[in-house]
Design an enzyme around this catalytic site. Sequence first.
Site, PDB file in Angstrom:
ATOM      1  CG  LEU A 106      -4.305 -11.435  10.781  1.00  0.00           C
ATOM      2  CD1 LEU A 106      -3.193 -12.466  10.904  1.00  0.00           C
ATOM      3  CD2 LEU A 106      -3.975 -10.184  11.577  1.00  0.00           C
TER       4      LEU A 106
ATOM      5  NE  ARG B  27      -4.217  -6.015  12.104  1.00  0.00           N
ATOM      6  CZ  ARG B  27      -3.506  -6.546  13.077  1.00  0.00           C
ATOM      7  NH1 ARG B  27      -4.044  -6.722  14.260  1.00  0.00           N
ATOM      8  NH2 ARG B  27      -2.276  -6.936  12.878  1.00  0.00           N
ATOM      9  CD  GLU B  28      -1.978  -5.878   9.082  1.00  0.00           C
ATOM     10  OE1 GLU B  28      -1.501  -4.839   8.588  1.00  0.00           O
ATOM     11  OE2 GLU B  28      -2.035  -6.061  10.305  1.00  0.00           O
ATOM     12  CB  VAL B  29      -7.021  -4.785   2.957  1.00  0.00           C
ATOM     13  CG1 VAL B  29      -7.489  -3.401   3.333  1.00  0.00           C
ATOM     14  CG2 VAL B  29      -7.431  -5.112   1.537  1.00  0.00           C
ATOM     15  CG  ASN B  30      -5.896  -0.186   1.240  1.00  0.00           C
ATOM     16  OD1 ASN B  30      -5.871  -0.824   0.211  1.00  0.00           O
ATOM     17  ND2 ASN B  30      -6.837   0.673   1.530  1.00  0.00           N
TER      18      ASN B  30
END
Length: 136
Positions: free
Chosen positions: A28, A31-34
């Site tokens: 996650l 996937r949710e890094v930016n």
Amino acid sequence: MYTIPEDRVWGAAYRIEASKVAEVKDYLDIREVNGYSIQYTPFKPAERNKAAIECLVYIGLPDNPQFMGVQEPQQLAKHILQSKGPSGENKEYLFMLEKALNELGNESGDKHIEDLATRVREIEDRTNTEVTNIAV
């Protein structure tokens, strides 16, 4: 997070096996890094007799550099239709989100998501019609 007081934010909570927590969180985080910040928030199950549980969530906050601010809905729909990330096309994410929110419960739909999905479909239909008309 800003919400209109009479609105609810609908979602699903998942209990991750202790042996899988690090693996799932690593996935996650990529996937949710930016655009999302890790927050902890109480989650209140729809069943009235269930107690709230503390959950880790990824939330897009206004101070995040990826936050684009309030967008005009038609422009946002165009942007979504044209955008694709490592996990796939943004329009597909939007359509799956709309479907998932509608399936959570009788009151669970989200008017903003439904409006965006409708706009994206309409733009896509117009674009496909224009391409077909040019090809004929």
